[in-house]
Design a protein around this motif. Structure first.
Motif, PDB file in Angstrom:
ATOM      1  N   ALA A   1       0.827  -1.210   0.000  1.00  0.00           N
ATOM      2  CA  ALA A   1       0.000   0.000   0.000  1.00  0.00           C
ATOM      3  C   ALA A   1       0.859   1.258   0.000  1.00  0.00           C
ATOM      4  CB  ALA A   1      -0.934  -0.001   1.207  1.00  0.00           C
ATOM      5  N   CYS A   2       1.854   1.292   0.859  1.00  0.00           N
ATOM      6  CA  CYS A   2       2.719   2.482   0.959  1.00  0.00           C
ATOM      7  C   CYS A   2       3.483   2.725  -0.334  1.00  0.00           C
ATOM      8  CB  CYS A   2       3.674   2.342   2.138  1.00  0.00           C
ATOM      9  SG  CYS A   2       2.849   2.470   3.732  1.00  0.00           S
ATOM     10  N   SER A   3       3.976   1.651  -0.952  1.00  0.00           N
ATOM     11  CA  SER A   3       4.727   1.830  -2.202  1.00  0.00           C
ATOM     12  C   SER A   3       3.832   2.359  -3.310  1.00  0.00           C
ATOM     13  CB  SER A   3       5.403   0.521  -2.612  1.00  0.00           C
ATOM     14  OG  SER A   3       4.466  -0.425  -3.054  1.00  0.00           O
ATOM     15  N   LYS A   4       2.557   1.997  -3.286  1.00  0.00           N
ATOM     16  CA  LYS A   4       1.626   2.518  -4.291  1.00  0.00           C
ATOM     17  C   LYS A   4       1.229   3.960  -3.978  1.00  0.00           C
ATOM     18  CE  LYS A   4      -0.220  -1.994  -5.338  1.00  0.00           C
ATOM     19  NZ  LYS A   4      -0.749  -3.064  -4.510  1.00  0.00           N
ATOM     20  N   CYS A   5       1.037   4.256  -2.694  1.00  0.00           N
ATOM     21  CA  CYS A   5       0.592   5.603  -2.293  1.00  0.00           C
ATOM     22  C   CYS A   5       1.623   6.674  -2.634  1.00  0.00           C
ATOM     23  CB  CYS A   5       0.290   5.643  -0.798  1.00  0.00           C
ATOM     24  SG  CYS A   5      -1.262   4.835  -0.381  1.00  0.00           S
ATOM     25  N   VAL A   6       2.893   6.351  -2.548  1.00  0.00           N
ATOM     26  CA  VAL A   6       3.920   7.357  -2.829  1.00  0.00           C
ATOM     27  C   VAL A   6       4.122   7.566  -4.326  1.00  0.00           C
ATOM     28  CG1 VAL A   6       5.133   7.018  -0.651  1.00  0.00           C
ATOM     29  CG2 VAL A   6       5.852   5.737  -2.653  1.00  0.00           C
ATOM     30  N   ASP A   7       3.567   6.673  -5.148  1.00  0.00           N
ATOM     31  CA  ASP A   7       3.693   6.822  -6.598  1.00  0.00           C
ATOM     32  C   ASP A   7       2.400   6.368  -7.284  1.00  0.00           C
ATOM     33  OD1 ASP A   7       4.662   7.212  -9.158  1.00  0.00           O
ATOM     34  OD2 ASP A   7       5.878   5.383  -9.177  1.00  0.00           O
ATOM     35  N   LEU A   8       1.328   7.114  -7.048  1.00  0.00           N
ATOM     36  CA  LEU A   8       0.037   6.750  -7.643  1.00  0.00           C
ATOM     37  C   LEU A   8       0.078   6.811  -9.168  1.00  0.00           C
ATOM     38  CD1 LEU A   8      -2.536   8.405  -5.213  1.00  0.00           C
ATOM     39  CD2 LEU A   8      -2.051   5.967  -5.512  1.00  0.00           C
ATOM     40  N   GLU A   9       0.843   7.734  -9.698  1.00  0.00           N
ATOM     41  CA  GLU A   9       0.955   7.835 -11.161  1.00  0.00           C
ATOM     42  C   GLU A   9       1.622   6.590 -11.740  1.00  0.00           C
ATOM     43  OE1 GLU A   9       2.896  10.728 -14.561  1.00  0.00           O
ATOM     44  OE2 GLU A   9       2.576  11.520 -12.545  1.00  0.00           O
ATOM     45  N   GLY A  10       2.671   6.130 -11.081  1.00  0.00           N
ATOM     46  CA  GLY A  10       3.341   4.900 -11.512  1.00  0.00           C
ATOM     47  C   GLY A  10       2.427   3.688 -11.395  1.00  0.00           C
ATOM     48  N   PHE A  11       1.648   3.640 -10.305  1.00  0.00           N
ATOM     49  CA  PHE A  11       0.694   2.551 -10.116  1.00  0.00           C
ATOM     50  C   PHE A  11      -0.374   2.603 -11.211  1.00  0.00           C
ATOM     51  CE2 PHE A  11      -3.036   0.831  -7.509  1.00  0.00           C
ATOM     52  CZ  PHE A  11      -2.741  -0.489  -7.821  1.00  0.00           C
ATOM     53  N   TYR A  12      -0.839   3.798 -11.537  1.00  0.00           N
ATOM     54  CA  TYR A  12      -1.816   3.971 -12.621  1.00  0.00           C
ATOM     55  C   TYR A  12      -1.240   3.428 -13.937  1.00  0.00           C
ATOM     56  CZ  TYR A  12      -4.704   6.200 -16.167  1.00  0.00           C
ATOM     57  OH  TYR A  12      -5.500   6.427 -17.265  1.00  0.00           O
ATOM     58  N   THR A  13       0.001   3.787 -14.231  1.00  0.00           N
ATOM     59  CA  THR A  13       0.648   3.326 -15.466  1.00  0.00           C
ATOM     60  C   THR A  13       0.738   1.810 -15.495  1.00  0.00           C
ATOM     61  OG1 THR A  13       1.918   5.373 -15.573  1.00  0.00           O
ATOM     62  CG2 THR A  13       2.750   3.512 -16.861  1.00  0.00           C
ATOM     63  N   THR A  14       1.086   1.202 -14.358  1.00  0.00           N
ATOM     64  CA  THR A  14       1.188  -0.254 -14.281  1.00  0.00           C
ATOM     65  C   THR A  14      -0.164  -0.908 -14.521  1.00  0.00           C
ATOM     66  OG1 THR A  14       3.035  -0.109 -12.729  1.00  0.00           O
ATOM     67  CG2 THR A  14       1.838  -2.188 -12.793  1.00  0.00           C
ATOM     68  N   VAL A  15      -1.211  -0.387 -13.900  1.00  0.00           N
ATOM     69  CA  VAL A  15      -2.550  -0.961 -14.076  1.00  0.00           C
ATOM     70  C   VAL A  15      -3.011  -0.796 -15.525  1.00  0.00           C
ATOM     71  CG1 VAL A  15      -4.976  -0.846 -13.344  1.00  0.00           C
ATOM     72  CG2 VAL A  15      -3.162  -0.630 -11.646  1.00  0.00           C
ATOM     73  N   ARG A  16      -2.697   0.323 -16.145  1.00  0.00           N
ATOM     74  CA  ARG A  16      -3.059   0.535 -17.555  1.00  0.00           C
ATOM     75  C   ARG A  16      -2.346  -0.468 -18.459  1.00  0.00           C
ATOM     76  NH1 ARG A  16      -7.357   1.886 -19.195  1.00  0.00           N
ATOM     77  NH2 ARG A  16      -6.598   2.632 -21.168  1.00  0.00           N
ATOM     78  N   LYS A  17      -1.089  -0.808 -18.119  1.00  0.00           N
ATOM     79  CA  LYS A  17      -0.328  -1.765 -18.930  1.00  0.00           C
ATOM     80  C   LYS A  17      -0.958  -3.152 -18.918  1.00  0.00           C
ATOM     81  CE  LYS A  17       4.247   0.302 -18.533  1.00  0.00           C
ATOM     82  NZ  LYS A  17       5.602   0.123 -17.948  1.00  0.00           N
ATOM     83  N   ILE A  18      -1.699  -3.455 -17.871  1.00  0.00           N
ATOM     84  CA  ILE A  18      -2.371  -4.758 -17.802  1.00  0.00           C
ATOM     85  C   ILE A  18      -3.370  -4.878 -18.946  1.00  0.00           C
ATOM     86  CG2 ILE A  18      -3.927  -6.201 -16.403  1.00  0.00           C
ATOM     87  CD1 ILE A  18      -2.537  -5.025 -13.927  1.00  0.00           C
ATOM     88  N   ASN A  19      -3.938  -3.745 -19.356  1.00  0.00           N
ATOM     89  CA  ASN A  19      -4.801  -3.660 -20.534  1.00  0.00           C
ATOM     90  C   ASN A  19      -6.050  -4.541 -20.422  1.00  0.00           C
ATOM     91  OD1 ASN A  19      -5.387  -2.441 -22.926  1.00  0.00           O
ATOM     92  ND2 ASN A  19      -4.316  -3.961 -24.173  1.00  0.00           N
ATOM     93  N   VAL A  20      -6.624  -4.575 -19.221  1.00  0.00           N
ATOM     94  CA  VAL A  20      -7.839  -5.341 -18.986  1.00  0.00           C
ATOM     95  C   VAL A  20      -8.975  -4.428 -18.545  1.00  0.00           C
ATOM     96  CG1 VAL A  20      -8.883  -7.132 -17.512  1.00  0.00           C
ATOM     97  CG2 VAL A  20      -6.587  -7.444 -18.401  1.00  0.00           C
TER      98      VAL A  20
END
Length: 152
Positions: free
Chosen positions: A26-45
């Protein structure tokens, strides 16, 4: 040491371990929400609006789960929700691995000890299956299950 004592210790260690993992994720995602967004978008689902909801809510859910498991509050509920979340992660990781989409899961990337950061494909599946097993163990049993009772 009795077998029940060992199982009770194993139960507590599993809850602490999973609590730390959820908080760390959770903490690693909270400090980089933009990066987490990019990762979730890459899943392409997921659609864009669902991706935004995932990015906004998953870290918070993981944080609550982590605190519940660490402090022993609503452990069964946290284990249930954690199992559901981890089952979804396993399905997504299998989908990605089968399609040759070897992207990192986006978890645990803020620490120098980012042991899961380079994991892709079947490594992510393996990690998530182990965490799911840990969560399922907590769901199926509770610390009271292992306590010995004195007979009169």
């Amino acid at each position: 040491m009795k077998n029940n004592s060992f199982c009770e210790i194993l139960y507590k260690v599993a809850a602490l371990f999973l609590g730390v993992i959820f908080l760390w994720a959770a903490c690693s995602k909270c400090v980089d929400l933009e990066g987490f967004y990019t990762t979730v978008r890459k899943i392409n689902v997921f659609s864009n609006w669902l991706t935004i909801l995932i990015v906004l809510f998953v870290p918070g859910i993981e944080m609550v789960l982590g605190f519940c498991l660490l402090f022993g509050t609503a452990v069964k509920d946290a284990a249930f929700l954690g199992s559901v979340l981890l089952a979804v992660f396993v399905v997504l990781a299998i989908h990605l691995a089968l399609n040759g989409n070897f992207i990192s899961c986006g978890c645990f990337k803020t620490s120098r000890l980012a042991i899961f950061q380079g994991f892709t494909g079947w490594w992510i599946v393996s990690k998530d299956v182990i965490l799911l097993g840990c969560s399922t163990f907590l769901l199926l049993f509770d610390s009271q299950h292992f306590r010995t009772t004195k007979r009169d």
